[in-house]
Scaffold this active site. Structure first.
Site, PDB file in Angstrom:
ATOM      1  CB  CYS A   2      -0.620   0.319   1.259  1.00 44.83           C
ATOM      2  SG  CYS A   2      -1.587  -1.622   1.899  1.00 44.83           S
ATOM      3  NE  ARG A  27       4.712   1.376  -0.922  1.00 47.36           N
ATOM      4  CZ  ARG A  27       6.233   1.763  -0.350  1.00 47.36           C
ATOM      5  NH1 ARG A  27       7.406   2.518  -0.477  1.00 47.36           N
ATOM      6  NH2 ARG A  27       5.769   1.030   1.298  1.00 47.36           N
ATOM      7  CD1 TRP A  75      -0.495  -5.787  -3.743  1.00 47.40           C
ATOM      8  CD2 TRP A  75      -0.913  -6.897  -2.009  1.00 47.40           C
ATOM      9  NE1 TRP A  75      -0.032  -6.627  -3.691  1.00 47.40           N
ATOM     10  CE2 TRP A  75      -0.080  -7.512  -2.489  1.00 47.40           C
ATOM     11  CE3 TRP A  75      -0.892  -7.436  -0.155  1.00 47.40           C
ATOM     12  CZ2 TRP A  75       0.725  -9.278  -2.081  1.00 47.40           C
ATOM     13  CZ3 TRP A  75      -0.068  -8.639  -0.163  1.00 47.40           C
ATOM     14  CH2 TRP A  75       0.238  -9.585  -0.611  1.00 47.40           C
ATOM     15  CG  ASN A  99       0.285   2.050   3.803  1.00 46.94           C
ATOM     16  OD1 ASN A  99      -0.433   1.979   3.007  1.00 46.94           O
ATOM     17  ND2 ASN A  99       2.038   2.689   2.931  1.00 46.94           N
ATOM     18  N   GLY A 100      -0.284  -1.458   6.620  1.00 48.72           N
ATOM     19  CA  GLY A 100      -0.027  -2.452   7.473  1.00 48.72           C
ATOM     20  C   GLY A 100      -1.544  -3.152   7.643  1.00 48.72           C
ATOM     21  CD  GLU A 467      17.423 -12.909  -7.811  1.00 46.26           C
ATOM     22  OE1 GLU A 467      16.636 -13.426  -7.321  1.00 46.26           O
ATOM     23  OE2 GLU A 467      16.779 -11.813  -8.716  1.00 46.26           O
ATOM     24  CE  LYS A 471      14.508 -11.463 -10.186  1.00 46.17           C
ATOM     25  NZ  LYS A 471      14.424 -10.747  -8.827  1.00 46.17           N
ATOM     26  CD  GLU A 474      10.798 -11.648  -9.633  1.00 43.10           C
ATOM     27  OE1 GLU A 474       9.800 -10.743  -8.317  1.00 43.10           O
ATOM     28  OE2 GLU A 474      12.150 -11.521  -8.829  1.00 43.10           O
ATOM     29  CG  HIS A 490      17.176 -38.433  -5.450  1.00 42.66           C
ATOM     30  ND1 HIS A 490      17.454 -39.392  -5.185  1.00 42.66           N
ATOM     31  CD2 HIS A 490      18.333 -37.585  -5.481  1.00 42.66           C
ATOM     32  CE1 HIS A 490      18.806 -39.621  -5.021  1.00 42.66           C
ATOM     33  NE2 HIS A 490      19.150 -38.482  -5.386  1.00 42.66           N
ATOM     34  CE  LYS A 585      12.160  -3.188  -5.551  1.00 40.98           C
ATOM     35  NZ  LYS A 585      12.795  -3.882  -6.328  1.00 40.98           N
TER      36      LYS A 585
HETATM   37  C1  F6R Z   1      12.040 -10.634  -6.195  1.00 46.21           C
HETATM   38  C2  F6R Z   1      11.936  -9.363  -5.277  1.00 46.21           C
HETATM   39  C3  F6R Z   1      12.058  -9.833  -4.040  1.00 46.21           C
HETATM   40  C4  F6R Z   1      12.710  -9.125  -2.441  1.00 46.21           C
HETATM   41  C5  F6R Z   1      12.123  -9.910  -1.146  1.00 46.21           C
HETATM   42  C6  F6R Z   1      13.085  -9.833   0.228  1.00 46.21           C
HETATM   43  O1  F6R Z   1      12.132 -10.085  -7.484  1.00 46.21           O
HETATM   44  O2  F6R Z   1      12.076  -8.592  -5.464  1.00 46.21           O
HETATM   45  O3  F6R Z   1      11.368 -11.542  -3.490  1.00 46.21           O
HETATM   46  O4  F6R Z   1      13.767  -9.546  -3.088  1.00 46.21           O
HETATM   47  O5  F6R Z   1      10.712  -9.254  -1.169  1.00 46.21           O
HETATM   48  O6  F6R Z   1      12.467  -7.842  -0.292  1.00 46.21           O
HETATM   49  P1  F6R Z   1      13.763  -6.461   0.225  1.00 46.21           P
HETATM   50  O7  F6R Z   1      15.125  -6.337  -0.197  1.00 46.21           O
HETATM   51  O8  F6R Z   1      12.972  -5.717   0.079  1.00 46.21           O
HETATM   52  O9  F6R Z   1      13.737  -7.243   1.850  1.00 46.21           O
END
Ligand code: F6R
Length: 590
Positions: A2, A27, A75, A99-100, A467, A471, A474, A490, A585
């Site tokens: 949010c 975000r 969100w 927010n929260g 990773e 990537k 997502e 396995h 985000k």
């Molecule tokens: C994936 C991504 C997330 C963040 C995770 C942690 O592309 O961005 O997996 O890495 O939400 O976020 P931070 O680094 O802000 O704690």
């Protein structure tokens, strides 16, 4: 997640609020709304979906004139995305954005219902509005204080009172700043929302209440007005622009050489300024998502080259586990935003046990940056695309330097100068890798119609695979999984079908022959293999070969290729690359 922006001043707030909401779009959100106030009139407009829908609605409404307003992107947590559940929420004389998460919302709602209060939404936020309204007699600060004594959970609130001309704000465990302008002031959950109007702001600390007028801001703590430091951000206005790139994700990947150089510079000049991990008997790395995968690379390097045992965990598990802190331990927290709820909770748990905490963090004003015992800042600048790219690269880079310094302190490094020289060449080498976009486009063409893809690797290459797989899934919505190459047989190998893409990462010379055997196993079951390596492979049609470099830094040349393949694949599939569905985000709820 949010986002909040609020305005009080001499202008009509609509454009400022909408512009702020757009800056917070990255975000992640599923509905949006604004409230405008004039004398004792408060008008709210909300809509589901993108901010453009809210703009359309505003255009077709005859709105009250106003100099005070609040706005929000939601969100969904409590209740589906809908107009009723979108913020701002109203109860009696109160209109607010939040927010929260209010953890005892159900309990409070039941109590308030018994007192005759009715609710129109499924949200926890409406409960807070009702509670503040219940306690509101004359003083907004008293009402906020009394209401929040009953509330459990996290909140950043922007609040309007029907019969009061000012703006109020308060926070706990969710960020909120007060932006300071000329005859105008703001509130925002993120500086990005107000950077077009001011670079000066006050950071609200836990439970501090801000009473905001157009020409005065008072911050009240435990009933008393306190002095607050005025902060200044060095964020550039144009840092929000795409600089000619189609997407923020691409722009941010292309920034990797520059931000790596900036982040590495002080440490390459003074390696001593990095913390000495050899003082500790135990190292815990805790983070979420990509940041956790950066930690996995760090763990592998520390174990492999610095002979140092490391425990690693995702923060959402670590915070609830029975961790036995019986040795001198340091907890390393990795977080781009510094506001990830689970990582914050893990940090606080360690601190409650008097354990040293070290944060590797991007946002310098974040909760993790402020509450951790020591910090290493990565210099990524703002990262707008939801999927992390440049911040991840820097997290890996810092972990590599920490592992190298630990190995050096333990006298385990043979070619000291060579490693540091290579570190200096890294920005140029990353740029070389990034400049080969045609190769990534070709691979994207091979995979973009698929629905399942595997990534395999061993040791550090497995950490990198994690990773690469995240990537890809997502941003392109292709189901993908990363496996330790030896583990596939396995069970999971039963999923390998004719033509299924399998990415194999091979850089670690000590184990590459084993991975090659695993590649043969999937090939013989029909898989279409794509090798990403630091050497070229005969009879292998799809491959990317990156420059060979010290093992400390090799992932920093592999990951950009995986990021660009994910990007190009998502582009071919027409995905919303910078804002993938359901993602946020900054994950400020657990
Ligand atoms: C994936 C991504 C997330 C963040 C995770 C942690 O592309 O961005 O997996 O890495 O939400 O976020 P931070 O680094 O802000 O704690």
């Amino acid at each position: 997640m949010c986002g909040i922006i609020g305005y009080i001043g001499e202008k009509n707030p609509i454009d400022i609020l909408i512009n702020g909401l757009k800056s917070l779009e990255y975000r992640g959100y599923d509905s949006a709304g604004i409230a405008l106030k004039n004398k004792d009139q408060v008008e709210t407009i909300k809509s589901v979906g993108k901010i453009i829908n809210l703009e359309e609605k505003i255009k077709s409404t005859d709105l009250i004139s106003s100099n005070l307003g609040i706005a929000h992107t939601r969100w969904a947590t409590h209740g589906r995305p809908s107009e009723e559940n979108a913020h701002p929420h109203q109860s009696g004389k109160i209109t607010l954005v939040h927010n929260g998460i209010i953890e005892n919302a159900d309990e409070l709602r039941e109590k308030l219902k018994k007192e005759g209060i009715s609710f129109y939404s499924e949200t926890d936020t409406e409960v807070v509005a009702a509670l503040i309204n219940k306690y509101y007699e004359k003083s907004p600060v008293d009402a906020i204080t009394k209401a929040l004594q009953e509330v459990k959970g996290s909140y950043a609130l922007g609040i309007l009172f029907e019969d009061n001309e000012d703006l109020y704000a308060v926070r706990k465990d969710s960020p909120l700043i007060v932006g300071l302008g000329q005859k105008e002031n703001f509130i925002a959950s993120d500086i990005a929302a107000i950077i077009d109007y001011t670079n000066k702001y006050i950071l609200l600390e836990e439970k501090e209440i801000a009473h905001i007028r157009k020409d005065k801001v008072e911050v009240i703590k435990e009933g008393k007005v306190i002095d607050k430091k005025i902060e200044q951000t060095n964020l550039e206005k144009d840092s929000k622009d795409k600089n000619g790139y189609d997407h923020y994700m691409l722009k941010e990947i292309m920034e990797e050489p520059v931000v790596l150089e900036k982040t590495f510079k002080p440490y390459l000049e003074h390696l001593d300024s990095l913390p000495d991990l050899t003082k500790y008997e135990e190292i815990h790395i805790v983070a979420c998502g990509s940041a956790m995968y950066a930690g996995m690379i760090g763990k592998t390097l520390l174990e492999e080259y610095a002979n140092t045992k490391v425990e690693i965990d995702v923060a959402s598990e670590y915070r609830y586990k029975n961790i036995i802190y019986d040795r001198k331990t340091i907890v390393i927290l990795i977080s781009q935003s510094g506001e990830t709820a689970d990582t914050i909770a893990a940090m606080r748990k360690a601190k409650e046990h008097n354990i040293d905490t070290l944060a590797i963090v991007n946002v310098k004003t974040s909760t993790i940056a402020r509450e951790s015992d020591s910090q290493i800042f990565i210099e990524a600048g703002p990262e707008i695309a939801v999927a992390t790219t440049k911040a991840y690269i820097l997290q890996v880079g810092i972990m590599a330097l920490l592992a190298y310094k630990t190995a050096l302190t333990k006298d385990l490094v043979k070619e000291e100068h060579k490693v540091l020289e290579e570190a200096e060449h890294l920005p140029r080498l990353i740029k070389e890798v990034l400049d080969r976009q045609d190769e990534y486009k070709e691979i994207a063409k091979e995979i973009y119609k698929e629905e399942d893809i595997f990534f395999i690797g061993r040791k550090i290459d497995y950490a990198t695979s994690m990773e690469g797989s995240l990537k890809l899934k997502e941003v392109s919505y292709i189901h993908s999984e990363a496996y330790q190459a030896g583990e596939l047989k396995h069970g999971t190998i039963s999923l390998i079908d004719e033509g299924m893409p399998v990415f194999a990462i091979i850089t670690d010379d000590t184990i590459k022959d084993k991975t090659v055997s695993n590649i043969e196993e999937v090939k013989s079951r029909g898989a279409k293999t794509i090798i990403i390596s630091n050497e070229s492979w005969d009879n292998q049609k799809l491959q990317v070969v990156v420059p060979r470099i010290s093992p400390y830094f090799q992932p920093l040349l592999i990951v950009p290729t995986l990021q660009l393949i994910a990007y190009e694949t998502a582009k071919l599939r027409g995905c919303d690359i910078d804002k993938p569905k359901n993602l946020a985000k900054s994950v400020t709820v657990e």
